[in-house]
Design a protein around this motif. Structure first.
Motif, mmCIF file in Angstrom:
data_model
loop_
_atom_site.group_PDB
_atom_site.id
_atom_site.type_symbol
_atom_site.label_atom_id
_atom_site.label_comp_id
_atom_site.label_asym_id
_atom_site.label_seq_id
_atom_site.Cartn_x
_atom_site.Cartn_y
_atom_site.Cartn_z
ATOM 1 N N HIS A 164 -20.001 -32.459 -30.993
ATOM 2 C CA HIS A 164 -20.838 -33.657 -31.219
ATOM 3 C C HIS A 164 -20.041 -35.065 -30.915
ATOM 4 C CE1 HIS A 164 -23.413 -36.456 -33.021
ATOM 5 N NE2 HIS A 164 -23.995 -35.832 -33.947
ATOM 6 N N HIS A 165 -20.178 -35.488 -29.697
ATOM 7 C CA HIS A 165 -19.583 -36.938 -29.507
ATOM 8 C C HIS A 165 -20.399 -37.734 -30.548
ATOM 9 C CE1 HIS A 165 -23.526 -38.291 -27.385
ATOM 10 N NE2 HIS A 165 -23.638 -37.020 -27.085
ATOM 11 N N MET A 169 -15.402 -41.567 -33.536
ATOM 12 C CA MET A 169 -14.586 -40.410 -33.396
ATOM 13 C C MET A 169 -13.975 -40.461 -31.860
ATOM 14 S SD MET A 169 -17.004 -37.863 -35.503
ATOM 15 C CE MET A 169 -17.218 -38.254 -37.172
ATOM 16 N N VAL A 170 -13.152 -39.691 -31.814
ATOM 17 C CA VAL A 170 -12.257 -39.496 -30.613
ATOM 18 C C VAL A 170 -13.225 -39.295 -29.201
ATOM 19 C CG1 VAL A 170 -10.171 -38.759 -31.779
ATOM 20 C CG2 VAL A 170 -11.774 -37.216 -30.678
ATOM 21 N N ALA A 171 -14.293 -38.985 -29.335
ATOM 22 C CA ALA A 171 -15.097 -38.577 -28.228
ATOM 23 C C ALA A 171 -16.389 -39.385 -28.460
ATOM 24 C CB ALA A 171 -15.488 -37.360 -28.009
ATOM 25 N N GLU A 172 -16.261 -40.774 -28.278
ATOM 26 C CA GLU A 172 -17.345 -41.824 -28.288
ATOM 27 C C GLU A 172 -17.875 -42.376 -27.098
ATOM 28 O OE1 GLU A 172 -17.229 -45.317 -31.162
ATOM 29 O OE2 GLU A 172 -17.252 -46.438 -29.283
ATOM 30 N N THR A 173 -16.984 -42.587 -25.981
ATOM 31 C CA THR A 173 -17.433 -43.263 -24.723
ATOM 32 C C THR A 173 -17.628 -41.751 -23.833
ATOM 33 O OG1 THR A 173 -15.455 -43.442 -23.805
ATOM 34 C CG2 THR A 173 -16.385 -45.231 -25.077
ATOM 35 N N ASP A 175 -16.517 -41.798 -20.708
ATOM 36 C CA ASP A 175 -15.116 -41.294 -20.332
ATOM 37 C C ASP A 175 -14.323 -40.592 -21.298
ATOM 38 O OD1 ASP A 175 -15.728 -42.765 -17.906
ATOM 39 O OD2 ASP A 175 -14.464 -44.410 -18.335
ATOM 40 N N GLU A 176 -14.395 -40.698 -22.437
ATOM 41 C CA GLU A 176 -13.753 -39.755 -23.400
ATOM 42 C C GLU A 176 -14.477 -38.491 -23.383
ATOM 43 O OE1 GLU A 176 -12.110 -43.406 -26.481
ATOM 44 O OE2 GLU A 176 -14.051 -42.281 -26.633
ATOM 45 N N ILE A 177 -15.690 -38.518 -23.462
ATOM 46 C CA ILE A 177 -16.332 -37.270 -23.493
ATOM 47 C C ILE A 177 -15.893 -36.429 -22.232
ATOM 48 C CG2 ILE A 177 -18.369 -35.818 -23.581
ATOM 49 C CD1 ILE A 177 -19.551 -38.579 -24.987
#
Length: 303
Positions: A164-165, A169-173, A175-177
Motif C-alpha cells: 500500500h503506497h 510513509m516511505v512509498a508516497e510519490t 518515483d518512490e513507488i
C-alpha cells in the motif's frame, strides 16, 4: 441500484472498507457506531465484502459466521509492517496471527503498510513536510526484504502481498513507488489506491501504465481538491486532512474512475475493488455515502 446491475467481469468483486463507519486511527470517529450497523449497511447497499476494521473480531471461529450472517466475505486486512527496519524473520513472526486469520477467512491478498521509518512520535499528526525519506542507498536492501517476505507469505499462507503506497510513509510519490518496485521481485504485489496517489501529487493512471501486471488489490478513494490544497499549502498533518474531509468515496470528489473500469476489463485483473474513504461519519453519514459510491461505480462499469 442492485448489486446485479454492476457489470463487473468474472472474478472481480466489490467491497467496502469499514473506515466509512469507524476510523482505525482516530478512534473518536465512529466510536458510537456498532459493527453490526456497518455490516448491515454494507450488505443492504449491495457490497459483496468488507475489509477488516478495528471493531472486527480477530478469530475466524467468530468472524466467519458473523460475516456469513450478512452474506459478506472478507476481502483483506491491513498489516502494519516494519521491514524498513527489521528482518524478514521478525516480520514473519509479527504477521503470523494476522496472516493465519486471513487464510482461514479465504482471503487471497494481505494489505501491507510500511509503518517503520516514519516521523517520530505520532507521524500521522506531524506536518506533511516532516515525512522521512528512505535513503536511496537503502532501497535495494529494503526491496530484497520485501521480496523474500512476499515469497514466504505466499508459501506459508497462500497470500499475495499487496503493498500500500501511502501518504507519510516511505512509498508516497510515484518515483518512490517506482524505485522500490523496480528492485523487488514479481512476488511483491501493488495495492493501487486512487486517492493516495492523487493526494501525493500524481495521477493514479501512472501506476496502471507502469505496473498494471503487479496490481493485486484496488482501493477506490476520491479526493476533495479544495481540502487537499489546504492541507498541502498549510502543511497540515494527515490526520488533520482526514478530519477536514480530504478523502471521500468515489463520486464525491474530483477523480475520474473510468480508467479503473478500463484497467479491469483490459488487464485480466481478478480480485477486489474496495470503496474506501477515511471520513468523519458525523459529517458523511456512512450508509448514504457508500450507497452513492456503489451507484457511481455501477455507472462507471455500465458506460
Amino acid at each position: 441500484m442492485s448489486q446485479k446491475a454492476i457489470a463487473l467481469p468474472d472474478g472481480v468483486r466489490l467491497a467496502v472498507s469499514p473506515l466509512s463507519w469507524a476510523n482505525d486511527v482516530l478512534e473518536d470517529l465512529g466510536a458510537d457506531i456498532s459493527l453490526d450497523t456497518c455490516l448491515t449497511d454494507a450488505a443492504e447497499v449491495g457490497y459483496q465484502g468488507v475489509e477488516l476494521g478495528r471493531k472486527f473480531p480477530r478469530d475466524a471461529a467468530t468472524l466467519r459466521p458473523l460475516l456469513a450472517s450478512h452474506r459478506l466475505d472478507l476481502a483483506s486486512g491491513w498489516h502494519s509492517g516494519e521491514l524498513a527496519e527489521r528482518s524478514v524473520d521478525e516480520e514473519m513472526q509479527a504477521v503470523a496471527d494476522h496472516a493465519e486469520l486471513l487464510r482461514a477467512m479465504g482471503c487471497k491478498v494481505m494489505v501491507y503498510g510500511e509503518v517503520a521509518m516514519m516521523t517520530p512520535g505520532s507521524p500521522l499528526d506531524a506536518p506533511m513536510s516532516q515525512r522521512l525519506i528512505m535513503p536511496t542507498a537503502d532501497v535495494a536492501a529494503y526491496a530484497a526484504r520485501l521480496t523474500e517476505f512476499s515469497s514466504r507469505l505466499a508459501g506459508e499462507y497462500g497470500l499475495a502481498l499487496a503493498y500500500h503506497h501511502h501518504l507519510m510513509m516511505v512509498a508516497e510519490t510515484f518515483d518512490e513507488i517506482s524505485n522500490i518496485f523496480d528492485k523487488t521481485g514479481t512476488e511483491v504485489g501493488l495495492l493501487l489506491d486512487t486517492g493516495h496517489a492523487v493526494a501525493a501529487g500524481f495521477d493514479y493512471t501512472q501506476l496502471i501504465e507502469r505496473f498494471s501486471d503487479r496490481i493485486v488489490h484496488v482501493h477506490l478513494k476520491d479526493v476533495r481538491k479544495s481540502v487537499m490544497r489546504e492541507v498541502r499549502t498549510g502543511d497540515l498533518s494527515f490526520n488533520a486532512g482526514v478530519r477536514s474531509g480530504m478523502f471521500t468515496v468515489p463520486g464525491d470528489g474530483i477523480l475520474d474512475f473510468t480508467p479503473i473500469a478500463r484497467f479491469v476489463r483490459n488487464s485480466g485483473y481478478r480480485g477486489w475493488l474496495v470503496v474506501e474513504a477515511e471520513q468523519d461519519p458525523a459529517h458523511a453519514p456512512p450508509r448514504a455515502t457508500v450507497a452513492r459510491a456503489f451507484d457511481r461505480i455501477g455507472k462507471v462499469f455500465a458506460d
